[in-house]
Design a protein around this motif. Structure first.
Motif, PDB file in Angstrom:
ATOM      1  N   HIS A   1      14.263   6.887 -45.388  1.00 21.63           N
ATOM      2  CA  HIS A   1      14.393   7.702 -44.308  1.00 21.63           C
ATOM      3  C   HIS A   1      14.912   7.662 -42.909  1.00 21.63           C
ATOM      4  O   HIS A   1      16.055   8.503 -41.863  1.00 21.63           O
ATOM      5  N   ASP A   2      15.817   6.161 -42.491  1.00 20.23           N
ATOM      6  CA  ASP A   2      16.804   5.679 -41.641  1.00 20.23           C
ATOM      7  C   ASP A   2      17.543   5.748 -41.872  1.00 20.23           C
ATOM      8  O   ASP A   2      18.321   3.940 -41.991  1.00 20.23           O
ATOM      9  N   GLN A   3      18.749   5.870 -40.964  1.00 15.34           N
ATOM     10  CA  GLN A   3      20.101   6.033 -41.141  1.00 15.34           C
ATOM     11  C   GLN A   3      20.526   4.739 -40.780  1.00 15.34           C
ATOM     12  O   GLN A   3      21.471   4.337 -41.506  1.00 15.34           O
ATOM     13  N   GLU A   4      20.101   4.319 -39.577  1.00 18.99           N
ATOM     14  CA  GLU A   4      20.365   3.018 -39.037  1.00 18.99           C
ATOM     15  C   GLU A   4      20.439   1.478 -39.707  1.00 18.99           C
ATOM     16  O   GLU A   4      21.430   0.865 -40.851  1.00 18.99           O
ATOM     17  N   GLU A   5      19.588   1.987 -41.208  1.00 22.55           N
ATOM     18  CA  GLU A   5      19.080   1.076 -41.998  1.00 22.55           C
ATOM     19  C   GLU A   5      19.910   1.143 -43.147  1.00 22.55           C
ATOM     20  O   GLU A   5      19.922  -0.237 -43.212  1.00 22.55           O
ATOM     21  N   ALA A   6      20.004   2.324 -43.305  1.00 24.60           N
ATOM     22  CA  ALA A   6      20.713   2.359 -44.486  1.00 24.60           C
ATOM     23  C   ALA A   6      22.626   1.723 -44.949  1.00 24.60           C
ATOM     24  O   ALA A   6      22.985   0.682 -45.064  1.00 24.60           O
ATOM     25  N   LEU A   7      22.592   2.317 -42.994  1.00 15.67           N
ATOM     26  CA  LEU A   7      24.351   2.121 -42.966  1.00 15.67           C
ATOM     27  C   LEU A   7      23.856   0.235 -42.686  1.00 15.67           C
ATOM     28  O   LEU A   7      25.257  -0.372 -42.923  1.00 15.67           O
ATOM     29  N   GLU A   8      23.432   0.208 -42.524  1.00 19.53           N
ATOM     30  CA  GLU A   8      23.389  -1.555 -41.714  1.00 19.53           C
ATOM     31  C   GLU A   8      23.208  -2.505 -43.631  1.00 19.53           C
ATOM     32  O   GLU A   8      23.685  -3.736 -43.256  1.00 19.53           O
ATOM     33  N   VAL A   9      22.680  -2.357 -44.235  1.00 18.46           N
ATOM     34  CA  VAL A   9      22.226  -3.257 -45.253  1.00 18.46           C
ATOM     35  C   VAL A   9      23.197  -2.824 -46.386  1.00 18.46           C
ATOM     36  O   VAL A   9      23.671  -3.689 -46.583  1.00 18.46           O
ATOM     37  N   ALA A  10      22.777  -0.653 -46.662  1.00 24.02           N
ATOM     38  CA  ALA A  10      23.290  -0.994 -48.498  1.00 24.02           C
ATOM     39  C   ALA A  10      24.993  -1.369 -48.590  1.00 24.02           C
ATOM     40  O   ALA A  10      25.581  -1.287 -47.433  1.00 24.02           O
ATOM     41  N   ASP A  11      25.681  -2.231 -49.532  1.00 19.19           N
ATOM     42  CA  ASP A  11      26.702  -1.632 -50.060  1.00 19.19           C
ATOM     43  C   ASP A  11      26.530  -0.426 -49.803  1.00 19.19           C
ATOM     44  O   ASP A  11      28.488  -0.295 -50.050  1.00 19.19           O
ATOM     45  N   ARG A  12      26.425   0.833 -50.921  1.00 19.82           N
ATOM     46  CA  ARG A  12      26.875   1.594 -50.698  1.00 19.82           C
ATOM     47  C   ARG A  12      25.446   2.507 -50.373  1.00 19.82           C
ATOM     48  O   ARG A  12      24.777   2.341 -50.681  1.00 19.82           O
ATOM     49  N   VAL A  13      25.950   3.694 -49.602  1.00 22.16           N
ATOM     50  CA  VAL A  13      24.757   5.067 -49.220  1.00 22.16           C
ATOM     51  C   VAL A  13      24.802   6.092 -49.615  1.00 22.16           C
ATOM     52  O   VAL A  13      26.049   6.769 -49.776  1.00 22.16           O
ATOM     53  N   VAL A  14      23.668   6.660 -50.654  1.00 19.55           N
ATOM     54  CA  VAL A  14      23.614   7.982 -51.071  1.00 19.55           C
ATOM     55  C   VAL A  14      22.728   8.703 -50.916  1.00 19.55           C
ATOM     56  O   VAL A  14      21.570   8.306 -50.115  1.00 19.55           O
ATOM     57  N   VAL A  15      23.365  10.255 -49.690  1.00 19.39           N
ATOM     58  CA  VAL A  15      23.038  10.414 -48.532  1.00 19.39           C
ATOM     59  C   VAL A  15      22.018  11.803 -49.536  1.00 19.39           C
ATOM     60  O   VAL A  15      22.807  12.183 -50.282  1.00 19.39           O
ATOM     61  N   MET A  16      20.754  12.387 -49.489  1.00 21.12           N
ATOM     62  CA  MET A  16      20.429  13.044 -50.589  1.00 21.12           C
ATOM     63  C   MET A  16      19.908  13.957 -49.481  1.00 21.12           C
ATOM     64  O   MET A  16      18.881  13.578 -48.272  1.00 21.12           O
ATOM     65  N   ASN A  17      19.002  15.568 -49.591  1.00 19.38           N
ATOM     66  CA  ASN A  17      19.076  15.960 -49.280  1.00 19.38           C
ATOM     67  C   ASN A  17      18.268  17.543 -50.392  1.00 19.38           C
ATOM     68  O   ASN A  17      18.771  17.992 -51.117  1.00 19.38           O
ATOM     69  N   ARG A  18      17.633  17.981 -50.380  1.00 18.03           N
ATOM     70  CA  ARG A  18      16.491  18.482 -50.900  1.00 18.03           C
ATOM     71  C   ARG A  18      17.208  18.701 -52.467  1.00 18.03           C
ATOM     72  O   ARG A  18      17.190  19.407 -53.241  1.00 18.03           O
ATOM     73  N   GLY A  19      16.389  17.147 -53.031  1.00 18.76           N
ATOM     74  CA  GLY A  19      16.231  16.842 -54.340  1.00 18.76           C
ATOM     75  C   GLY A  19      18.025  17.068 -54.827  1.00 18.76           C
ATOM     76  O   GLY A  19      18.388  17.338 -56.296  1.00 18.76           O
ATOM     77  N   ARG A  20      19.479  16.733 -53.751  1.00 24.01           N
ATOM     78  CA  ARG A  20      20.936  17.008 -54.644  1.00 24.01           C
ATOM     79  C   ARG A  20      21.080  15.613 -53.570  1.00 24.01           C
ATOM     80  O   ARG A  20      21.200  15.159 -53.147  1.00 24.01           O
ATOM     81  N   ILE A  21      22.536  15.213 -54.258  1.00 18.50           N
ATOM     82  CA  ILE A  21      23.351  13.977 -53.446  1.00 18.50           C
ATOM     83  C   ILE A  21      24.108  15.264 -52.651  1.00 18.50           C
ATOM     84  O   ILE A  21      25.170  15.741 -52.926  1.00 18.50           O
ATOM     85  N   GLU A  22      23.977  14.814 -51.689  1.00 17.99           N
ATOM     86  CA  GLU A  22      25.067  15.291 -50.865  1.00 17.99           C
ATOM     87  C   GLU A  22      26.359  14.813 -50.417  1.00 17.99           C
ATOM     88  O   GLU A  22      27.316  15.386 -50.473  1.00 17.99           O
TER      89      GLU A  22
END
Lengths: 379, 307, 280
Positions: free
Chosen positions: A195-216
């Protein structure tokens, strides 16, 4: 091994946890499932692992149907949020567990188990802890042992549920970099939930942003940050100034709420783009719209210029390497982030009148009834 | 300390008075009875005590009591683990009702517990005539005693395990399955080692009740000397025959069992409290420092601590 | 049920549930149902005649009266004991704390003969009471003594964790607001302990009503005076009056079921209030 998720849906009673999820994870990528709590990211991860079953849709591993495969047969490594280390076993036995429970004919010999476990403990740099029990380890050490244990069965896919969630900020940062390096070494397809955006942005090759059961949005860290696909993504990834505006032709007037027709008229000594308005191309006409500008995408200037908003400085705070300026434009509060150098050159004072010049704006129309946003961007 | 400061603690005089009163109450109701069991048992001297214990009927009562406990405990262990597994690790409708039903034997009078089996298997019972025709004895025989004891000890183990397994959660078992363990491997290698102290605790309590049960067993036993007399029933018979020394000698064996039970229970409680502390430490790992050994080891490997 | 299980990767739901239900039915539910079924051989009028017979009514009165009295004694001394065990240090505390469970561990028959001997005219306690005109053994008072013994741990054990959980801040706050120690106890601490006290009281009561072994030795068992209902059931059974025994047992079963539901309700409220306390 690539993972393909086709139209996955999942409900818990009346609660829709996942709704029409489609996602492809190519071999060897490190993907982050990012979203607020309750957005369905952990459920999705558990469905990929085979620990929950989806109500609808399919999961494919390397192009082959895996929806109904038992978690034992999926060859996934799963790292639990609280690590789930077996508390009555030593670190060594924890890592060896997956090898020891193999059917007799597949089970490696004791010496081979020993070699493999020590190799993995070496990989996570904790071979000196082999004889300890989980309760004798620090959080960061437990995390790495959990990872080593998951890797011991040579999984085709590595799944991590909030891998750094229970750790201190400092330990977290170190482990983040370490996980990235580890992934580059072992290079198996990995998915982690955070749930930590900094973590996702720093570590991942790709980020899947999700909200309310859907992919944004799905994209590289740079894409999702610099080019958010929806207001949700904009708000979730970093600070942002939101301006209520209305659409005019294919332009949006920033700082002019749609309801405030009178205000727009009285202030209208010039064209929208000429004074106080920043225009961005959009699709629909005369609708309410929201314009998003990141604090560091705004510059402060002393003289009026095209596309600049007039504002009054309320406060100036120096925060570490940057300076945060709070300004008021009519009734709206705007935050601007400047570099220290720029702030020193400007020498801003409270109560001063200045002009704001956004470098990058993104506008999302708010259609009267629908939920979809139409977006456009302007520079 | 002046009485004016007593808002946060009672004045010493009140503390002493309350402590004395509580200890007197416990001494009268617990201490004296316990002492008097042994005093009465040894009232006629050690040789008389030993003679009473060497009595063959006393011996066969001890043996029967142990046999009953050995028959009852494994069945209740399997049930306790199965029930706790289902209740603690799964969600289903009717869970609260199931827990209440498991508790039911605690609320039922032991006499009623014995009676129900007489009504089923006794001479006038539902299966009585059929059993008699086939010469199978349940009431006034070992099976009846075991059944009645099963009933009264039914909830003990499940009740200990349910909260423990609920607190432990599902993650470790899920981890075992995701690492390829089969259901039985998970049970033997992860679940049972994790609950062993709670299980032992339940077994200790169930065993004390199984060996000491009187009401339910007395209804189904038939009091056949040397055959269906458990130790508590043996105590009753001797007491009613005014064999005070014999009754209290047998009673002293049961009282020692009770003391061993209390001792074992306290030891296991201490063990479990330590494990619970560890468990909560595990859930917030960064806040609780590792034991001293962990820190010294960390100091000797500073580079390994920080990857 | 199976729908819920299918969501789950953990094995053993069906096996565990199947075994639980089967074993519960065989050992507990079916036998109890058989008893209720057996009692339907009696007509309502016959049932009523047995349950409201003079001896039966007297036994129920004695059982309930003595159980209530014993549970109340335990409530008072349970609060005192639990308080002293949690709050005050004294030598040998761990030993005393462990000893509180003695009535759980000591077989009831042993308790019965011991108490009967202690309170008899020539016993350690009886010899001092009898000159004062207080007869305990072989009177209803003896029943109360036995039931107090076997119910003793319930109130103490339900109260102890609650007293341990009471935050010191609560008392400090009351003190800063000007309350005396007694006011703090009566208005702040006691209300916090009340749900647990009620639970322990009901548990002790429920145990006392069904109790048999510890009572029969000290009670004297005189019909209409000191005969408890469980004993009456046994004597009816020994006289081959199975129907009479069954009818009384059904009455007892209904009572215990009601008390069990009461305990469950109380415990549920207790858990809720403790959780709410933890949140606050």
């Amino acid at each position: 091994m690539s993972i393909e998720i086709r139209d996955i849906g999942k409900r818990f009673g009346d609660f829709v946890a996942l709704d029409g999820i489609n996602l492809t994870i190519p071999t060897g990528e490190l993907v982050a499932l990012l979203g607020p709590s309750g957005c369905g990211k952990t459920t999705l991860l558990r469905i990929i692992a085979g620990m929950e079953s989806a109500d609808t849709g399919q999961v494919l591993f390397a192009g082959e149907e895996a929806t109904h495969l038992h978690v034992r047969e999926r060859q996934v490594g799963f790292v639990f949020q609280h690590y789930a280390l077996f508390r009555h076993m030593t670190v060594f036995e924890n890592v060896a567990f997956g090898l020891r429970v193999k059917p007799r004919r597949e089970r490696p010999a004791e010496a081979e188990i020993r070699r493999r476990v020590m190799e993995l403990l070496g990989l996570v740099q904790l071979d000196w802890l082999a004889d300890r029990y989980p309760t004798q380890l620090s959080g960061g050490q437990r995390q790495r042992i959990a990872l080593a244990r998951a890797l011991a069965v040579e999984p085709k896919v590595l799944l991590l549920d909030e891998p750094f969630g229970a750790l201190d900020t400092q330990v977290r940062k170190e482990l983040r970099r370490w996980l990235r390096r580890l992934h580059d070494e072992v290079h198996i397809s990995s998915v982690f939930v955070t749930h930590d955006q900094e973590e996702a942005l720093e570590v991942a090759d790709r980020v899947v942003v999700m909200n309310r059961g859907r992919i944004e949005q799905i994209g590289t860290p740079d894409e999702v940050y610099s080019n958010p696909a929806s207001p949700f993504v904009y708000r979730f990834l970093g600070d942002v100034n939101v301006f209520h505006s209305r659409l005019q032709g294919v332009w949006a007037e920033i700082g002019r709420p749609p309801s405030g027709g009178a205000a727009a008229a009285s202030a209208g000594s010039g064209g929208a783009a000429a004074e106080g308005g920043i225009a961005a191309p959009v699709a629909t006409d005369d609708d309410a719209a929201l314009a998003f500008v990141r604090p560091h995408d705004i510059d402060i200037v002393r003289a009026p210029q095209a596309g600049a908003l007039q504002a009054t400085i309320q406060d100036v705070h120096a925060i570490g390497p940057s300076v945060r300026v709070e300004l008021a434009h009519e009734s709206e509060l705007i935050e601007v982030e400047l570099t220290r150098e720029r702030a020193e050159i400007l020498a801003l004072r409270k109560g001063e009148q200045v002009w704001l010049s956004p470098r990058q704006v993104r506008v999302f129309a708010v259609p009267s009834g629908g939920e979809e946003f139409v977006s456009g961007s302007g520079i | 300390m002046k009485p004016r400061h007593s808002a946060l603690a009672e004045p010493p005089i009140v503390r002493i008075a309350l402590t004395t009163l509580a200890l007197l109450f416990l001494a009268f109701f617990l201490g004296l009875p316990l002492l008097s069991v042994f005093a009465e048992a040894f009232a006629a001297g050690v040789p008389a005590y030993l003679r009473a214990l060497a009595d063959p009927e006393a011996r066969s009562a001890v043996i029967l009591t142990v046999i009953v406990a050995l028959g009852v405990l494994p069945l209740n262990i399997v049930f306790g683990v199965a029930a706790a597994w289902v209740i603690a690790k799964f969600e289903f409708r009717g869970k609260a009702a199931l827990i209440t039903l498991i508790d039911l034997p605690f609320a039922v009078s032991p006499v009623v517990a014995g009676l129900v089996f007489v009504l089923i298997f006794g001479a006038q019972g539902l299966f009585g005539p059929w059993l008699m025709a086939h010469d199978i004895k349940i009431i006034f025989a070992l099976p009846g005693i075991v059944l009645a004891t099963l009933f009264v000890t039914f909830p003990f183990i499940a009740r200990e395990l349910i909260p423990l397994m609920q607190a432990q959660g599902r993650e470790e078992e899920e981890a075992a399955i995701s690492l390829g363990a089969s259901g039985w491997q998970m049970l033997w290698r992860v679940t049972l080692p994790n609950i062993k102290w709670g299980l032992l605790y339940g077994v200790i309590l169930a065993n004390a009740r199984a060996m000491g049960e009187f009401g339910a067993v007395s209804v189904v036993s038939g009091h056949i000397r040397g055959e269906t007399n458990t130790l508590p029933l043996h105590v009753e018979i001797l007491y009613n025959e005014y064999n005070q020394v014999g009754a209290f000698a047998a009673a002293s064996v049961l009282a020692m069992l009770a003391l061993v039970t209390l001792l074992a229970k306290t030891a296991v409680e201490w063990r479990m409290r330590r494990e619970t502390a560890m468990l909560s430490a595990e859930l917030s790992p960064e806040r609780v420092p590792a034991p001293a050994s962990g820190r010294t080891a960390g100091a000797t490997h500073p580079s390994a601590e920080r990857p | 049920m199976s729908v819920a299980a299918a969501r789950h990767v953990l094995p053993g739901f069906r096996l565990g549930m199947g075994y639980t239900i089967l074993y519960l039915s065989l050992i507990v539910l079916l036998p109890l149902a058989a008893m209720v079924f057996k009692s339907t051989e009696l007509t309502a009028a016959q049932f009523w005649a047995i349950a409201s017979g003079e001896r039966a009514l007297a036994s129920l009165r004695i059982t309930f009266g003595a159980s209530l009295l014993a549970a109340m004694i335990n409530a008072v001394f349970g609060v005192l004991t639990a308080w002293v065990l949690v709050r005050y240090p004294f030598p040998g505390k761990r030993f005393v704390d462990a000893l509180v469970d003695l009535p759980f561990a000591l077989p009831t028959a042993v308790a019965g003969i011991t108490l009967a001997t202690l309170y008899a005219g020539n016993g350690w306690i009886g010899r001092y009471l009898e000159p004062l005109g207080v007869k305990v053994a072989f009177t209803p008072l003896g029943i109360v003594v036995a039931l107090t013994f076997i119910g003793l741990p319930f109130v103490v054990r339900t109260l102890q964790p609650v007293i341990e959980d009471i935050e010191p801040e609560l008392e400090e706050a009351a003190a800063t607001l000007g309350a005396t120690r007694w006011q703090t106890f009566a208005r702040v601490l006691f209300p916090a302990m009340l749900p647990a006290l009620l639970t322990g009281f009901t548990l002790a009561l429920s145990r006392a009503i069904g109790e048999y072994g510890s009572v029969i030795f000290i009670a004297g068992n005189m019909p209409l005076i000191s005969e408890i209902t469980p004993l009456l059931i046994v004597s009816k059974l020994e006289q081959y009056d199975v129907a009479g025994a069954t009818a009384l047992a059904v009455v007892m079963l209904v009572i215990s079921f009601v008390l069990l539901l009461a305990v469950n309700g109380l415990q549920w409220r207790l858990a809720n209030s403790r959780r709410a306390g933890a949140r606050a």
